[in-house]
Design a protein around this motif. Sequence first.
Motif, PDB file in Angstrom:
ATOM      1  N   ARG A   1      21.641  -0.805 -18.059  1.00 24.93           N
ATOM      2  CA  ARG A   1      20.239  -1.077 -17.702  1.00 24.93           C
ATOM      3  C   ARG A   1      19.383   0.176 -17.799  1.00 24.93           C
ATOM      4  NH1 ARG A   1      20.996  -5.361 -12.755  1.00 24.93           N
ATOM      5  NH2 ARG A   1      20.906  -7.234 -14.065  1.00 24.93           N
ATOM      6  N   THR A   2      19.921   1.311 -17.377  1.00 24.48           N
ATOM      7  CA  THR A   2      19.162   2.562 -17.467  1.00 24.48           C
ATOM      8  C   THR A   2      18.794   2.858 -18.911  1.00 24.48           C
ATOM      9  OG1 THR A   2      20.205   3.452 -15.481  1.00 24.48           O
ATOM     10  CG2 THR A   2      19.260   5.055 -17.033  1.00 24.48           C
ATOM     11  N   ARG A   3      19.767   2.803 -19.803  1.00 19.81           N
ATOM     12  CA  ARG A   3      19.491   3.085 -21.221  1.00 19.81           C
ATOM     13  C   ARG A   3      18.570   2.031 -21.839  1.00 19.81           C
ATOM     14  NH1 ARG A   3      20.561   8.121 -23.444  1.00 19.81           N
ATOM     15  NH2 ARG A   3      22.325   8.972 -22.315  1.00 19.81           N
ATOM     16  N   PHE A   4      18.749   0.759 -21.459  1.00 19.74           N
ATOM     17  CA  PHE A   4      17.907  -0.294 -22.027  1.00 19.74           C
ATOM     18  C   PHE A   4      16.465  -0.160 -21.524  1.00 19.74           C
ATOM     19  CE2 PHE A   4      16.463  -4.538 -23.189  1.00 19.74           C
ATOM     20  CZ  PHE A   4      17.034  -4.665 -24.435  1.00 19.74           C
ATOM     21  N   ASP A   5      16.292   0.183 -20.255  1.00 18.25           N
ATOM     22  CA  ASP A   5      14.947   0.426 -19.723  1.00 18.25           C
ATOM     23  C   ASP A   5      14.281   1.583 -20.474  1.00 18.25           C
ATOM     24  OD1 ASP A   5      15.337  -1.594 -17.874  1.00 18.25           O
ATOM     25  OD2 ASP A   5      15.587  -0.250 -16.158  1.00 18.25           O
ATOM     26  N   GLU A   6      15.032   2.648 -20.717  1.00 22.56           N
ATOM     27  CA  GLU A   6      14.500   3.795 -21.475  1.00 22.56           C
ATOM     28  C   GLU A   6      14.086   3.380 -22.880  1.00 22.56           C
ATOM     29  OE1 GLU A   6      17.642   6.696 -21.390  1.00 22.56           O
ATOM     30  OE2 GLU A   6      17.310   7.169 -19.274  1.00 22.56           O
ATOM     31  N   LEU A   7      14.921   2.582 -23.522  1.00 24.44           N
ATOM     32  CA  LEU A   7      14.626   2.102 -24.871  1.00 24.44           C
ATOM     33  C   LEU A   7      13.334   1.288 -24.884  1.00 24.44           C
ATOM     34  CD1 LEU A   7      15.451   1.396 -27.862  1.00 24.44           C
ATOM     35  CD2 LEU A   7      16.631  -0.579 -26.873  1.00 24.44           C
ATOM     36  N   CYS A   8      13.205   0.373 -23.938  1.00 29.14           N
ATOM     37  CA  CYS A   8      12.010  -0.475 -23.898  1.00 29.14           C
ATOM     38  C   CYS A   8      10.765   0.327 -23.565  1.00 29.14           C
ATOM     39  CB  CYS A   8      12.208  -1.613 -22.903  1.00 29.14           C
ATOM     40  SG  CYS A   8      13.426  -2.810 -23.478  1.00 29.14           S
TER      41      CYS A   8
END
Length: 187
Positions: A13-20
């Motif tokens: 979730r941390t990496r996906f939030d950063e990506l978005c």
Amino acid sequence: MRILASTFLCAFRTRFDELCAAQAGAPPFWTNDTAWTKFMLRDDRSFLKVVSEDWAKSARPSLQHAIECEWLKFDLMVISPGQAASEPWWRSIPILTIEHENGDGIHDEIWKLACWRSLLKVLITYHADDPTLQSKLEVAKQIIGAVEAEYGDDGSEWLFLSAPRSFSGPRAWVANTWSRGAWELLR
């Protein structure tokens, strides 16, 4: 509490939030299965490889490990000890095993995960609506249940991650863990 699954979900979730946040919304290749699979798995710095490295460092900080993509019929594996080039593959032990499936047919992926030992087994998939997600969870329950009925519970943690096919934000991923023959929502 499923510690390994929770740690992976947090890293994911941390990496996906950063990506978005970097993309100001949905990544531009979200709706293209080929481009999305390449992003998730097939680059040297693929999303799942980076997340798996984050997970390995936080879940098992002193663990010597290697990350292998498209290895032994699995999309991704974190293995220990870190496999030296001179060592045969069979000296490694799967720590994390991931399967990623864009389509609705998850049978092969769940079966492979159920039949191999690994500390954490992760399936990442997508759903059109809640009934589709529930159907996938039921298929997975039947397959895992059949393997466990024959061979017993191998002690692995499971994480079933699914996101809506229509992008609805970085936190739309639904996470379930396997416990005592049933899926439980992981928050």
